[in-house]
Scaffold this motif. Structure first.
Motif, PDB file in Angstrom:
ATOM      1  N   ARG A  99      52.184  50.376  54.988  1.00  0.00           N
ATOM      2  CA  ARG A  99      52.095  50.050  56.417  1.00  0.00           C
ATOM      3  C   ARG A  99      53.459  49.597  56.952  1.00  0.00           C
ATOM      4  N   TYR A 100      54.143  48.760  56.155  1.00  0.00           N
ATOM      5  CA  TYR A 100      55.460  48.273  56.571  1.00  0.00           C
ATOM      6  C   TYR A 100      56.440  49.436  56.715  1.00  0.00           C
ATOM      7  N   ASN A 101      56.415  50.368  55.764  1.00  0.00           N
ATOM      8  CA  ASN A 101      57.336  51.515  55.812  1.00  0.00           C
ATOM      9  C   ASN A 101      57.103  52.372  57.053  1.00  0.00           C
ATOM     10  N   GLN A 102      55.837  52.547  57.442  1.00  0.00           N
ATOM     11  CA  GLN A 102      55.550  53.307  58.662  1.00  0.00           C
ATOM     12  C   GLN A 102      56.134  52.605  59.882  1.00  0.00           C
ATOM     13  N   GLU A 103      56.013  51.295  59.925  1.00  0.00           N
ATOM     14  CA  GLU A 103      56.580  50.522  61.040  1.00  0.00           C
ATOM     15  C   GLU A 103      58.111  50.521  60.954  1.00  0.00           C
ATOM     16  N   TYR A 104      58.626  50.503  59.748  1.00  0.00           N
ATOM     17  CA  TYR A 104      60.075  50.501  59.528  1.00  0.00           C
ATOM     18  C   TYR A 104      60.696  51.773  60.109  1.00  0.00           C
ATOM     19  N   TRP A 150      68.311  38.628  59.632  1.00  0.00           N
ATOM     20  CA  TRP A 150      67.518  39.845  59.444  1.00  0.00           C
ATOM     21  C   TRP A 150      66.269  39.896  60.308  1.00  0.00           C
ATOM     22  N   SER A 151      66.215  39.093  61.369  1.00  0.00           N
ATOM     23  CA  SER A 151      65.093  39.151  62.311  1.00  0.00           C
ATOM     24  C   SER A 151      65.549  39.889  63.564  1.00  0.00           C
ATOM     25  N   TYR A 152      64.657  40.724  64.069  1.00  0.00           N
ATOM     26  CA  TYR A 152      65.020  41.554  65.213  1.00  0.00           C
ATOM     27  C   TYR A 152      63.959  41.450  66.296  1.00  0.00           C
ATOM     28  N   ASP A 153      64.419  41.576  67.525  1.00  0.00           N
ATOM     29  CA  ASP A 153      63.529  41.539  68.680  1.00  0.00           C
ATOM     30  C   ASP A 153      62.835  42.895  68.798  1.00  0.00           C
ATOM     31  N   TYR A 154      61.811  43.051  68.008  1.00  0.00           N
ATOM     32  CA  TYR A 154      61.055  44.291  67.938  1.00  0.00           C
ATOM     33  C   TYR A 154      59.603  43.916  67.708  1.00  0.00           C
ATOM     34  N   ASP A 155      58.706  44.464  68.523  1.00  0.00           N
ATOM     35  CA  ASP A 155      57.284  44.156  68.394  1.00  0.00           C
ATOM     36  C   ASP A 155      56.615  45.135  67.438  1.00  0.00           C
ATOM     37  N   VAL A 156      55.981  44.591  66.417  1.00  0.00           N
ATOM     38  CA  VAL A 156      55.241  45.398  65.458  1.00  0.00           C
ATOM     39  C   VAL A 156      54.031  45.997  66.167  1.00  0.00           C
ATOM     40  N   GLN A 157      53.833  47.302  66.004  1.00  0.00           N
ATOM     41  CA  GLN A 157      52.757  47.992  66.704  1.00  0.00           C
ATOM     42  C   GLN A 157      51.471  48.039  65.889  1.00  0.00           C
ATOM     43  N   ASP A 158      51.561  48.083  64.587  1.00  0.00           N
ATOM     44  CA  ASP A 158      50.398  48.182  63.702  1.00  0.00           C
ATOM     45  C   ASP A 158      49.719  46.814  63.581  1.00  0.00           C
ATOM     46  N   GLU A 159      48.480  46.711  64.062  1.00  0.00           N
ATOM     47  CA  GLU A 159      47.753  45.437  64.050  1.00  0.00           C
ATOM     48  C   GLU A 159      47.479  44.941  62.628  1.00  0.00           C
TER      49      GLU A 159
END
Length: 170
Positions: free
Chosen positions: A63-68, A97-106
């Motif tokens: 799941r993380y790789n898909q979001e990555y 290593w934190s980025y202003d990006y919203d994770v889409q996968d609930e």
């Protein structure tokens, strides 16, 4: 907020499970509080544990790789700064290593929340145990020092009495 777990552990996205485990161990040792006594490493240790909690589990890592992949479509890697920069910003500087990006996968969001909670609890438990161990060690050191000093004082008194007896006999 999105964290680059691969960057936290210092591995590539194609890293094997063995490489991820090895990197986790190396980073844990590198940022261990005993090796960094003058630095608050709580947040770094939490990030390392959070990254490992996601990347060690096959389902969560998938799941993380898909979001990555989606993340990499929004940000691009800048070779000069060795960091990701937002493609629609001219002067974007990232300090960790934190980025202003919203994770889409609930489901991934829930995985991340659980990993963050796990990492916080793990570090809090470690620090609690470290404090308790330090108190016990300090108490033991004081007790041993006191016993050692009392031993020397008693030995001195004993030798003084023996010395007095020898003088009186002569």
């Amino acid at each position: 907020m999105f964290k680059d777990y691969y960057r936290i552990l210092g591995v590539s996205p194609s890293a094997s499970d063995v490489e991820i485990k090895q990197a986790y161990r190396e980073m844990s040792i590198k940022w261990h509080p005993d090796r960094n006594p003058d630095v608050d490493v709580t947040e770094k240790m939490q990030d390392i544990n959070e990254a490992y909690a996601i990347l060690k589990d096959v389902t969560k890592r998938t799941r993380y790789n898909q979001e990555y992949v989606r993340f990499c479509g929004t940000f691009q890697y800048d070779e000069e700064s060795e960091d990701f920069i937002r493609m629609d910003e001219e002067d974007y500087s990232q300090t960790n290593w934190s980025y202003d990006y919203d994770v889409q996968d609930e489901e991934l969001k829930e995985d991340i929340r659980n990993a963050q909670k796990y990492a916080r609890e793990l570090v809090e438990e470690f620090l609690k145990n470290l404090k308790e161990t330090s108190k016990v060690a300090a108490k033991g050191a004081v007790t041993n020092a006191f016993n050692y000093a009392v031993g020397w004082v008693l030995a001195g008194i004993f030798l003084a009495i023996i010395g007095s007896l020898i003088r009186t006999c002569n």
